[in-house]
Design an enzyme around this catalytic site. Sequence first.
Site, mmCIF file in Angstrom:
data_model
loop_
_atom_site.group_PDB
_atom_site.id
_atom_site.type_symbol
_atom_site.label_atom_id
_atom_site.label_comp_id
_atom_site.label_asym_id
_atom_site.label_seq_id
_atom_site.Cartn_x
_atom_site.Cartn_y
_atom_site.Cartn_z
ATOM 1 N N GLY A 138 64.944 -46.941 -59.557
ATOM 2 C CA GLY A 138 63.845 -48.244 -59.746
ATOM 3 C C GLY A 138 63.277 -48.315 -58.331
ATOM 4 C CG LEU A 140 59.072 -46.681 -55.867
ATOM 5 C CD1 LEU A 140 57.402 -46.676 -55.798
ATOM 6 C CD2 LEU A 140 59.465 -45.465 -57.019
ATOM 7 N N GLY A 177 54.707 -42.451 -54.467
ATOM 8 C CA GLY A 177 55.278 -43.858 -54.102
ATOM 9 C C GLY A 177 56.655 -43.655 -53.422
ATOM 10 N NE ARG A 363 83.845 -53.680 -29.728
ATOM 11 C CZ ARG A 363 82.925 -53.003 -28.778
ATOM 12 N NH1 ARG A 363 82.098 -52.085 -29.256
ATOM 13 N NH2 ARG A 363 83.173 -53.179 -27.727
ATOM 14 C CD GLU A 417 70.026 -48.874 -38.332
ATOM 15 O OE1 GLU A 417 70.374 -49.181 -37.248
ATOM 16 O OE2 GLU A 417 68.913 -48.495 -38.654
ATOM 17 C CG PHE A 443 71.246 -53.039 -36.445
ATOM 18 C CD1 PHE A 443 70.082 -53.855 -36.243
ATOM 19 C CD2 PHE A 443 71.769 -52.370 -35.312
ATOM 20 C CE1 PHE A 443 69.767 -53.914 -34.780
ATOM 21 C CE2 PHE A 443 71.549 -52.227 -33.938
ATOM 22 C CZ PHE A 443 70.412 -53.216 -33.882
ATOM 23 C CG ASP A 475 73.362 -56.693 -26.210
ATOM 24 O OD1 ASP A 475 73.239 -56.585 -25.169
ATOM 25 O OD2 ASP A 475 73.887 -55.571 -27.216
#
Length: 667
Positions: A138, A140, A177, A363, A417, A443, A475
């Site tokens: 749906g 696009l 599209g 992490r 991403e 992100f 950052d």
Amino acid sequence: MAATAELLSAHAALVHQAGLPADRTPARRMANAIRALAIDAIDQARSGHLGLPIGMADVATALWTRFHKFDAADPRWPDRDRFVLSAGDGSMLLYALIHLTGHDGMTIEDLRSFRQLHSPAAGNPEHGEHPAIETTTGPLGQGLAAAVGMAIAERNMAARFGKSLVDHRTWVIASDGDMMEGISHEAASFAGHLGLSRLTVLCDDSLAPVDGAMTLSNSEDVMKRFAAYGWATKRVDAHDQVQVNAALSFAVRSKKPTLITCRTITGSGDQNEAVVADADGAKALLDWHEPPFAVPDDLRHRWHAVGSRGASARRSWLKRLARHNQRGEFERVMAGRLPDTWHEAVVALKQEIAETRPKLSSRASSRKCMEVLVSATPELLGGSADLPGSNRAPVKGLASVSTGNYGGRYLPFGIREHGMAAAATGMALHGGIIPYVGTRFVFSDYLRPALRMSAIMRQRVIYVLTHDSIGLGEDGPAHQPIEHLASLRAMPDVLIFRPSDAMETAECWELAIRRSEGPSVLVLSHQVLPAWRADSGENRCARGGYVLAEAEGPRQATVIATGSEVPIAMAARERLAVDGIAIAVVSLPCWELFARQGEAYRAQVLGGAPRIGIEAASGFGWERWLGSDGTFIGMSGFGASARYEDLYKHFGITPEAVVAAVARHVG
């Protein structure tokens, strides 16, 4: 009716100009059965999109009758070709094909209920409503990008299990599209880079978006763009069966992914939005004079024969599977069952953590978990958006997936991403793979639409999102997530994990890889965190929240924290104890799991004393746990660039702030 009549008249004129019989060849009559059912269903629903079913019916007929490998008797046959209708608003094309080819579960009555509540024929294709619907589409570009993931999964599993078990293609019908959406650029570029020759995209080149002529907003040469990505390209008249069949044959032989641009005749966007006012008149332009939802017996027999065309191939495949030396492993991964011994590796890791109590960023703790799980779970496959060192995503010694080496275990997605996350969903939909993807938490804005699709379809995808707060430091605010936790917690059917130390990280990974009914998001710190837990038995994160440190005496306050703010809460507890104030610290790594617990357990954990919440993020949603009288310590605006220690002091997210808040409540 005027819009539909114009559309069909233009189609008839094109056929006449090409010198083809308008409506009499078997292939065209079969295509017209699709068109007629689409007209009837859209007329019945008084809404829907007619342009793609009208324009691409001939292409779909050629594909399904001669090239698409499937067996309607078993729409989940593992070695079937995958067919994705990326242009989901043309859903009646797919529903008509499913019905005509004799699949159970898509009856004429289902088509009559097109776009109605509880109908398998929803406004856009919905995964799970019918087994022949490979993916929800749906928005696009999402279907095309998911198809890239399916093609990656096919190549990876073929390298693992061999051609005798895995040897199929991925077909996509997309719109112009789809090609305009940014995700199509990311996905097509990656597919070309990997040389996914089993992937073919058939693009409806109608030059008519909703706004009107495509030239109003776009002047690029899509075929040259795809050629630059490394695709083979062909342009055909969508209504010329000879051209279409030749192009599909070319795609099967191609050593590259293939784009076939199909020039169709259709109306403008406004016309395609129009409801059919005179279905009989529209069908008369096709020389179709059947009652609504009726298909002549000879065409129904032809289409049913198409549906059973793959039966022989499926039976042969089943015989090969029965004698294959990897049958058990293949059936296990396709069923989504974890290896029998996977949990032993997790238990050993947790025991090691309990004994060594490592001080690591979450992490870095995640990296250790991945090293264990990748070894114990061969179907775990994923990668990072060009941030492997930052995300701690790759595992040492693993080969990367590349052109000609599809058996690797790591996917270097590049800075894509959105395409990465959609491809991961496609891999999960394909089956046999548990995908994970990694990038920085901020992100997640780039990949959110694909994450949402994995949630809608309840697919097992693991998102490893690092640098989760102002703890990122220098950052600066553009890279420091603030509103992201609240935003993702608002998304249904997603589990958001924010662990506070190495043990919680291992427990959250354990829960994420075990979860088969939806996506999981691991939100991980950049900064080093102390170890709090020395117990390795019960997975305490499984309940979403728990009392990490109970008050020494009757509770005077409860401090609730997640992730990297748990150490701040624990430091405040120590300082308050010196003053004779007894507080409990609650770790709340997963709000969604905690909300599923019984009221008695939640009351026991949260207690009846005043509550203070602490999280280096927006406070939106925290009132759920703090109540009307609680206090939240966190972020009320964007961050800044500095050492993370200075940022926590600057924004008042400190043990001193917690002590002051408790004092106000108990004073």
